[in-house]
Design an enzyme around this catalytic site. Structure first.
Site, short mmCIF file in Angstrom:
data_model
loop_
_atom_site.label_atom_id
_atom_site.label_comp_id
_atom_site.label_asym_id
_atom_site.label_seq_id
_atom_site.Cartn_x
_atom_site.Cartn_y
_atom_site.Cartn_z
N ASP A 213 0.84 -1.19 0.00
CA ASP A 213 0.00 0.00 0.00
C ASP A 213 0.89 1.25 0.00
O ASP A 213 2.09 1.17 0.26
CB ASP A 213 -0.88 0.02 1.26
CG ASP A 213 -1.69 -1.26 1.43
OD1 ASP A 213 -2.33 -1.67 0.44
OD2 ASP A 213 -1.70 -1.82 2.54
N ASP B 153 -1.25 -2.57 -4.13
CA ASP B 153 -2.48 -2.95 -3.41
C ASP B 153 -3.39 -1.72 -3.23
O ASP B 153 -4.18 -1.44 -4.11
CB ASP B 153 -2.11 -3.62 -2.09
CG ASP B 153 -3.19 -4.59 -1.62
OD1 ASP B 153 -3.80 -5.26 -2.48
OD2 ASP B 153 -3.44 -4.66 -0.41
N ASP B 154 -3.27 -0.98 -2.15
CA ASP B 154 -4.17 0.15 -1.90
C ASP B 154 -3.38 1.44 -1.69
O ASP B 154 -2.22 1.42 -1.31
CB ASP B 154 -5.01 -0.12 -0.64
CG ASP B 154 -5.75 -1.44 -0.72
OD1 ASP B 154 -6.56 -1.60 -1.65
OD2 ASP B 154 -5.50 -2.30 0.15
N ASP C 16 -4.54 2.03 3.59
CA ASP C 16 -5.16 0.79 4.05
C ASP C 16 -5.22 0.79 5.57
O ASP C 16 -4.19 0.86 6.24
CB ASP C 16 -4.36 -0.42 3.54
CG ASP C 16 -5.10 -1.73 3.80
OD1 ASP C 16 -6.10 -1.73 4.57
OD2 ASP C 16 -4.70 -2.76 3.23
N LYS D 217 -8.90 2.51 1.67
CA LYS D 217 -9.52 1.35 2.33
C LYS D 217 -9.59 1.68 3.82
O LYS D 217 -8.58 1.80 4.49
CB LYS D 217 -8.69 0.09 2.08
CG LYS D 217 -9.30 -1.16 2.71
CD LYS D 217 -8.37 -2.36 2.61
CE LYS D 217 -8.43 -2.98 1.22
NZ LYS D 217 -7.53 -4.16 1.14
N ASP E 42 -18.28 25.03 -0.24
CA ASP E 42 -18.72 24.34 -1.44
C ASP E 42 -18.83 22.84 -1.19
O ASP E 42 -18.50 22.35 -0.11
CB ASP E 42 -17.71 24.56 -2.58
CG ASP E 42 -17.43 26.01 -2.88
OD1 ASP E 42 -18.22 26.87 -2.43
OD2 ASP E 42 -16.42 26.28 -3.57
N GLU F 70 -12.28 24.18 -2.57
CA GLU F 70 -13.16 25.34 -2.46
C GLU F 70 -12.95 26.25 -3.67
O GLU F 70 -11.82 26.58 -4.03
CB GLU F 70 -12.83 26.08 -1.16
CG GLU F 70 -13.72 27.23 -0.83
CD GLU F 70 -15.13 26.83 -0.41
OE1 GLU F 70 -15.41 25.62 -0.23
OE2 GLU F 70 -15.97 27.74 -0.29
CA LIG Z 1 -3.76 -3.42 1.30
CA LIG Z 2 -17.65 28.78 -1.20
CA LIG Z 3 -4.35 -6.95 -0.21
#
Ligand SMILES: [Ca+2]
Ligand SMILES: [Ca+2]
Ligand SMILES: [Ca+2]
Ligand SMILES: [Ca+2]
Length: 507
Positions: free
Chosen positions: A180, A204-205, A208, A248, A396, A401
């Site tokens: 990750d 992977d991520d 995580d 994740k 916003d 923003e």
């Molecule tokens: Ca992961």
């Molecule tokens: Ca604004």
């Molecule tokens: Ca994994």
């Protein structure tokens, strides 16, 4: 135009802080040297062995070829942190590429607490680029890439650490299943924060928070970008094992553990599988002003969560399909809700060019048009009030923003009102920038007050012509003394108009 505010040197009567030492490490140094700037050490472990709390270890630029883990096991205090930082103006590369692939071959192992690391690149470790088990550490403007497990992993009780303006990318384990970008996971402790960080193209991520061995911890992310995770450096998918999620938020083997996640102004795009992913997390998930676009699924928060926990989405944006969000989530003014109508014309740009590009010289994120709102969008000023700065009449919807002065300036006109933007970075240490614009020639003044209302700094009057300006404040008072960690208020005045910003100096 740029101005510096003022670092007037106070010539007499300086009561200095307790003496602390500086040590120097250079790729051309030698560990039998005394560690001075002219006779530096070769290795960080040598400097670590002699340093005391409060000391600074400067790492010189160039490539440091490293074959063994650097362990930072000493602990400082909040008043006397250890500093391991790039020598000013230089960018050291800690290259661990010669390590074998092995779960014990971390690059930097931070088991100590109260360390501040700044300006280091960490490449090619045989496992995590950085593994952190200590607490109260600050890692700023560092990058972690091409490591053979997660770029950064926090576990074994790591708590209250803060990663600022750091990047983690192209991290890939051999089987594509674990690497990750930032992984506060498994046995991680509570109170870790990430501000202004980016994770991209990790096998992977991006982030995580999967737990194994700990429960009910809290992690906070603010202004973090996670993109193209689940793809390798060459752009091919990390199949079959790479998960490919942006954020994740949790999960566990028994699907029962709680990782309470607070995600503020975070942006997920082009992740192969999910942008924001509950992944059977049973804890609270609070998403405020997040934006998701171009992910396999943009939001995947299907539930369930434990009783007493909450899933909250406030002022979040999506372009494309929303995904799945549990019925009992608390939803407020998200872009997919009535009365908003989201089309491509709500956004200034879908061009991701530059999103993984260089940061600003102070480490802050580049300012780019991608997924910013376009002038005239019904998402501008339409959000629910939260404790975040905004322009216009209200906050916003989405991660960025809408900034009318940027819009005006980018269209080539002189702004027709006095505009002051939130400082960046914020928190900062010790330099921050404030952009402002004035509609006509005139005098601008700048003052800093502390939370007790004491005036600490006042600028000389600046006579400016109409236009846009950026001022720089170095965290010091009128006499040039560095100010301590704390909240400060900056006030800019132009004619009868005044704008006050809240600044957070974090040392
Ligand atoms: Ca992961
Ligand atoms: Ca604004
Ligand atoms: Ca994994
Ligand atoms: Ca619209």
């Amino acid at each position: 135009m740029s101005r510096s505010f003022p670092r007037i040197v106070f010539l007499a009567g300086c009561i200095c802080a307790p003496l602390s030492a500086q040590w120097y490490v250079s790729p051309v140094g030698n560990d039998s040297n005394p560690g001075t700037i002219t006779q530096p050490f070769l290795t960080i472990p040598k400097a670590h062995s002699v340093a005391l709390a409060g000391d600074t270890i400067y790492v010189r630029g160039g490539t440091h070829e490293l074959g063994a883990t650097i362990t930072l096991s000493k602990s400082g205090t909040s008043a006397e942190m250890y500093h391991l930082i790039a020598y000013p103006g230089e960018r050291p590369l800690l290259d661990f590429s010669s390590m074998a692939t092995s779960s014990t071959n971390r690059g930097i192992r931070v088991s100590g607490s109260y360390w501040r690391l700044y300006g280091l690149d960490v490449q090619g470790a045989g496992d995590n680029g950085m593994n952190m088990s200590g607490s109260n550490n600050i890692v700023e403007y560092c990058s972690f890439f091409e490591n053979r497990d997660s770029g950064v992993q926090l576990d074994n009780g790591a708590s209250s650490n803060h990663f600022i303006n750091s990047d983690s990318y192209f991290n890939t384990d051999p089987l594509f299943e674990n690497a990750d970008g930032f992984a506060p996971k498994l046995t991680v402790g509570s109170g870790n924060r990430f501000t202004g960080c980016r994770a991209w193209q990790n096998a992977d991520d991006g982030w995580d928070g999967y737990l194994r061995g700990t429960n009910d911890v809290t992690t906070t992310l603010d202004q973090c970008w996670s993109f193209m995770n689940g793809y390798l450096k060459d752009g091919t998918p990390s199949l079959p094992n790479g998960d490919g999620n942006g954020f994740k938020m949790g999960g566990s083997d028994d699907k029962l553990l709680r990782h309470n996640m607070v995600l503020i102004r975070c942006l997920a795009f082009d992740n192969r599988v999910k942008g924001f992913d509950q992944n059977n997390n049973r804890g609270s998930m609070s998403l405020i002003n997040c934006t998701s676009y171009g992910n396999g699924t943009n939001y995947s928060i299907p539930g369930p969560i434990d009783s007493g926990m909450v899933a909250t989405l406030t002022n979040c944006a999506v372009f494309g399909s929303t995904g799945t969000i549990m019925d009992s989530a608390t939803l407020s003014t998200n872009s997919w809700m009535s009365p908003f109508v989201v089309t491509s014309s709500d956004f200034a740009s879908f061009d991701t060019t530059g999103m993984r590009g260089p940061r600003n010289p102070d480490g802050s994120l580049p300012r780019l048009p991608f997924m910013r709102l376009a002038d005239g969008s019904d998402l501008i000023d339409a959000g629910t009030s939260v404790s975040l700065p905004f322009f216009g009449t209200g906050i916003d919807i989405g991660s960025f923003e809408f900034d009318p002065s940027t819009f005006v300036a980018s269209s080539g006109d002189i702004p027709d009102y006095f505009a002051v933007l939130q400082n960046y970075p914020n928190p900062f240490n010790p330099v921050t920038h404030i952009d402002y614009a004035i509609p006509s020639d005139g005098i601008v003044t700048f003052q800093i007050h502390d939370v007790m209302g004491r005036l600490l700094l006042t600028s000389s009057n600046m006579h400016e012509q109409a236009g846009r300006f950026s001022l720089r404040w170095e965290g010091s008072d009128t006499e040039g003394h560095a100010l301590p960690t704390g909240v400060y208020f900056a006030t800019l005045r132009f004619g009868r108009a005044a704008r006050t910003l809240k600044l957070f100096l974090l040392k």
